[in-house]
Scaffold this motif. Structure first.
Motif, mmCIF file in Angstrom:
data_model
loop_
_atom_site.group_PDB
_atom_site.id
_atom_site.type_symbol
_atom_site.label_atom_id
_atom_site.label_comp_id
_atom_site.label_asym_id
_atom_site.label_seq_id
_atom_site.Cartn_x
_atom_site.Cartn_y
_atom_site.Cartn_z
ATOM 1 N N UNK A 57 0.858 -1.174 0.000
ATOM 2 C CA UNK A 57 0.000 0.000 0.000
ATOM 3 C C UNK A 57 0.898 1.230 0.000
ATOM 4 N N UNK A 58 0.296 2.364 -0.305
ATOM 5 C CA UNK A 58 1.052 3.613 -0.304
ATOM 6 C C UNK A 58 0.230 4.705 0.367
ATOM 7 N N UNK A 59 0.915 5.573 1.122
ATOM 8 C CA UNK A 59 0.255 6.727 1.715
ATOM 9 C C UNK A 59 1.179 7.924 1.690
ATOM 10 N N UNK A 60 0.627 9.092 1.446
ATOM 11 C CA UNK A 60 1.427 10.308 1.430
ATOM 12 C C UNK A 60 0.576 11.478 1.899
ATOM 13 N N UNK A 61 1.232 12.526 2.382
ATOM 14 C CA UNK A 61 0.493 13.686 2.864
ATOM 15 C C UNK A 61 1.415 14.884 2.925
#
Length: 270
Positions: free
Chosen positions: A88-92
């Motif tokens: 999975x990938x997450x960015x902010x």
């Protein structure tokens, strides 16, 4: 016990490949899904000729630059990942420490690099992360070797934090070639030797054979690190010790030394 969900934190100003490859190695070792995360924030104040002021146009440019870099990190993460690993990938665009702390609720283990510089808008604050995240944190050495935990030093102290760290580290300890439990021996107290023996028995019940060592002298981070190097340890497992003071963390001496050290992988729980 095993790690079934591992977060790997990609620093916005560091090359992503080394830390991603370490995350891949761990995910393959434990059959875990790998979650890639990256974040950075725009400082609320910028320097102009008139001093420190809010400057909307400059902030928007920085915001756009961060988003561009996050997209590059995602592309590199996905390029490096083998098809056999569920990911999975997450960015902010926000504080990297805050984003990682929030995301940690979905993971068994957090992996991050030895980030230097103190820019809390672009790098994780490792001390605040370890003491506030509620999950074990593996802080990779600056050279970020893909294979680790051949020789593991367990820094023992008969406290809640050290007990938690050992329990959290069991999957890594089980894959090590050698495990050494060491504690600082300040006054040759028999109870210290007894506690070391108890921990060795605890690990033995989990199929982990460990040696024990008394390090003479008062508790000292430099002395612990010197011993770690003498046995060629590539991972130190330790409880983290600290408390909040005026919204900042004050650390115990050994914890401070481990946070500042960048030559050895460190596994810390609080």
């Amino acid at each position: 016990m095993s790690y079934k969900s591992i977060i790997v934190n990609l620093a916005i100003d560091a090359p992503p490949a080394p830390i991603v490859k370490l995350g891949i190695e761990l995910a393959e070792r434990f059959g875990a899904r790998l979650i890639g995360l990256a974040a950075a924030d725009v400082p609320p104040l910028v320097a102009t000729g008139d001093g420190m002021v809010y400057e909307g146009e400059v902030m928007q440019i920085q915001h756009t630059e961060i988003e561009k870099r996050l997209a590059e990190l995602r592309a590199e993460f996905e390029r490096l990942l083998p098809a056999s690993i569920f990911s999975e990938w997450g960015q902010a665009v926000c504080s990297p420490t805050r984003f990682l702390s929030i995301s940690a609720r979905s993971a068994d283990l957090i992996v991050t690099g030895s980030e230097k510089g103190g820019n809390v808008f672009r790098a994780v604050d490792v001390g605040s992360l370890v003491l506030g995240i509620g999950r074990p944190v593996l802080v990779a050495a600056s050279n970020v070797e893909p294979v680790m935990a051949k020789t593991v030093l367990v820094a023992w102290k008969d406290t809640r934090e050290a007990r938690r760290a050992i329990a959290d580290a069991l999957p890594l300890l089980a894959t090590a070639n050698e495990v050494v439990i060491a504690t600082m021996d300040t006054d040759r107290d028999k109870s210290i030797r007894d506690s070391l023996a108890d921990v060795a028995v605890f690990l033995e019940h989990h199929g982990i054979m460990a040696g024990t060592e008394l390090i003479a002298g008062d508790p000292d981070g430099d002395r612990l690190l010197t011993f770690a190097r003498s046995i060629h340890a590539d991972l130190i497992v330790s409880g983290a010790y600290g408390h909040s003071r005026l919204r900042e963390w004050a650390f115990g001496g050994i914890t401070r030394s481990l946070i500042e050290e960048s030559g050895i992988n460190r596994f810390m729980s609080y």
